[in-house]
Write a protein that holds these residues in place. Structure first.
Motif, PDB file in Angstrom:
ATOM      1  N   GLU A  20       0.831  -1.205   0.000  1.00 37.91           N
ATOM      2  CA  GLU A  20       0.000   0.000   0.000  1.00 37.91           C
ATOM      3  C   GLU A  20       0.867   1.257   0.000  1.00 37.91           C
ATOM      4  O   GLU A  20       0.499   2.282  -0.551  1.00 37.91           O
ATOM      5  CB  GLU A  20      -0.957   0.009   1.187  1.00 37.91           C
ATOM      6  N   ASP A  21       2.088   1.164   0.604  1.00 34.08           N
ATOM      7  CA  ASP A  21       3.009   2.300   0.568  1.00 34.08           C
ATOM      8  C   ASP A  21       3.409   2.598  -0.865  1.00 34.08           C
ATOM      9  O   ASP A  21       3.493   3.747  -1.270  1.00 34.08           O
ATOM     10  CB  ASP A  21       4.268   1.991   1.387  1.00 34.08           C
TER      11      ASP A  21
ATOM     12  N   ARG B 129       0.507   4.162  -2.578  1.00 40.52           N
ATOM     13  CA  ARG B 129       0.367   5.509  -2.038  1.00 40.52           C
ATOM     14  C   ARG B 129       1.393   6.433  -2.713  1.00 40.52           C
ATOM     15  O   ARG B 129       1.083   7.535  -3.135  1.00 40.52           O
ATOM     16  CB  ARG B 129       0.604   5.413  -0.530  1.00 40.52           C
TER      17      ARG B 129
ATOM     18  N   GLU C 267       0.485   7.233  -6.174  1.00 37.89           N
ATOM     19  CA  GLU C 267      -0.588   8.240  -6.206  1.00 37.89           C
ATOM     20  C   GLU C 267      -0.040   9.632  -5.992  1.00 37.89           C
ATOM     21  O   GLU C 267      -0.392  10.579  -6.689  1.00 37.89           O
ATOM     22  CB  GLU C 267      -1.610   7.942  -5.088  1.00 37.89           C
TER      23      GLU C 267
END
Lengths: 255, 171
Positions: free
Chosen positions: B100-101, B104, B107
């Motif tokens: 997810e890092d 992230r 993004e």
């Protein structure tokens, strides 16, 4: 509308990459690197910045070196792998083949002048403290010269061991006491016994009969002369009276 | 002398994240962001050395650093448009963070690239106000513009970012 704002806020929460601060401090010249090097003098901790070697010391442990450096030089210190190129340059410096760059920021202008002058003394030669004082334009500041040399942050590299008392006493040495000073000078080819015998009989200069030039004992230009071709003088006046002029290289007196 | 060096050390440690984030938002990629942030601190250091102790003490560090960073970006991008295409995910994150890092991070990079596409005057205003969350007065000070101009530029910049038409005679 709200989502754009929230996203933008997240953008502001980005962290600087690892090691960023260290890189900035190093670029500003505020961080020095150091490593342990094997030299002819044994293991020596050496620190350097972008401008050159900033400190060298024989210390029992890395921790003590770091503490000493922080106190004496005042910058940050990061331990790194010893760069191969630097190891070779250090060998060259200590054997007198080639000279390193030095970083003397953080020292007073007087101390810098003393150390830069000391760098001019060749391997195998010695000079009295008063010589340094006179050469840098402060002939009365002999004691201050002694202090500046005692606090030399880069002993061995900046050869403060080549400055000795004119009465023949070897004098103290920040890089490991009088014994270490004696040892290094012998290693460099100084005939200590001869030097001390001269000093004790009050002879400060040696003149060479064929050239009628007088020098400091150990001066390069007197090295090839035979012992019977030397004359010795107590002081400058005596040498001049005998028709001798001062050597332009070791400059025992203003020519 | 020593005082300045310690002060600078603290300055870097305290502000490195904010100034890096600012660089990222203004240039749109991490490589340039690091360059901008480094440049900013080095300029700050060169200035600090010449300042009197009083001046250093009274310095509003945050606003001052933002002003320097904006100028660094203005000087370096003059005439050069940030390139977008190759940037998305071109620099893998150091070390393998959780997935997810990574997401992230991608993004954030994408958003930064979008912000970097704004015309400079809107970009600067939006970034200082909404990314760095300075007050309008601080933004005006950092950019050397009147508050009214800043407010208008922030408004128009946000409008473009939201994808609303920016050619509707608002200008």
């Amino acid at each position: 509308m709200a989502t754009v704002m929230i996203d933008l806020k997240a953008l502001g929460g980005v962290k600087a990459p690892a090691g960023f601060a260290e890189r900035v401090l190093a670029q500003a010249g505020l961080t020095d690197s150091y490593s342990l090097f094997e030299t002819v003098l044994g293991p020596v901790y050496v620190a350097w910045s972008g401008q050159g070697v900033s400190a060298a010391m024989r210390c029992p442990s890395a921790g003590e070196f770091e503490e000493w450096f922080r106190k004496e030089v005042g910058r940050r210190l990061v331990r790194v792998e010893p760069p191969a190129r630097l190891a070779a340059r250090i060998e060259d410096q200590l054997s007198g083949k080639r000279r390193l760059e030095f970083d003397l920021r953080g020292l007073t202008p007087f101390a810098q002048a003393v150390l830069l002058k000391t760098l001019e003394i060749r391997r195998g030669e010695v000079r009295p403290y008063g010589w340094i004082a006179r050469e840098i334009g402060h002939p009365a500041a002999v004691r201050a010269v002694g202090t500046a040399l005692a606090n030399n942050p880069i002993p061995y590299f900046i050869p403060c061991h080549r400055v000795v008392r004119s009465d023949g006493v070897i004098g103290n040495y920040g890089g490991g006491g009088p014994e270490a000073k004696r040892q290094i000078l012998t290693l460099e080819g100084v005939q200590l016994a001869r030097l001390q015998k001269l000093a004790q009989s009050g002879m400060r200069y040696e003149g060479i009969k064929s050239t009628r030039i007088f020098c400091f004992p150990t001066c390069y230009h007197g090295r090839r002369a035979r012992e019977e071709n030397f004359v010795f003088f107590h002081d400058e006046a005596e040498a001049r009276a005998a028709g001798y002029r001062p050597c332009k290289d070791c400059r025992p007196a203003v020519a | 002398m020593e005082g300045t060096e310690r002060a600078f050390e603290r300055l870097v440690l305290e502000h490195q994240d904010r100034i890096y984030a600012l660089g990222l938002a203004l240039t749109g990629n991490r490589h340039d962001a690091e360059e901008v942030a480094q440049d900013t601190f080095l300029r700050a250091y060169r200035a600090l050395v010449t300042y009197s102790p009083d001046r250093v003490r009274e310095l509003k560090q945050r606003a001052w650093l933002h002003r320097i960073a904006v100028n660094v970006v203005r000087n370096r991008v003059r005439g050069v448009r940030p390139r977008l295409v190759e940037l998305n995910g071109s620099e893998p994150s150091p070390g393998s963070g959780p997935e997810e890092d990574v997401l992230r991070r991608a993004e954030v990079d994408q958003l930064a690239a979008r912000v970097a596409c704004l015309p400079p005057r809107y970009r600067e205003a939006v970034v200082l106000r909404h990314v760095q969350e300075l007050s309008y007065a601080e933004v005006a000070d950092a950019l050397g513009q009147p508050v009214g101009t800043v407010k208008a530029n922030v408004h128009r910049g946000l409008k473009i970012l939201r994808g609303e038409n920016h050619g509707d005679g608002d200008d």
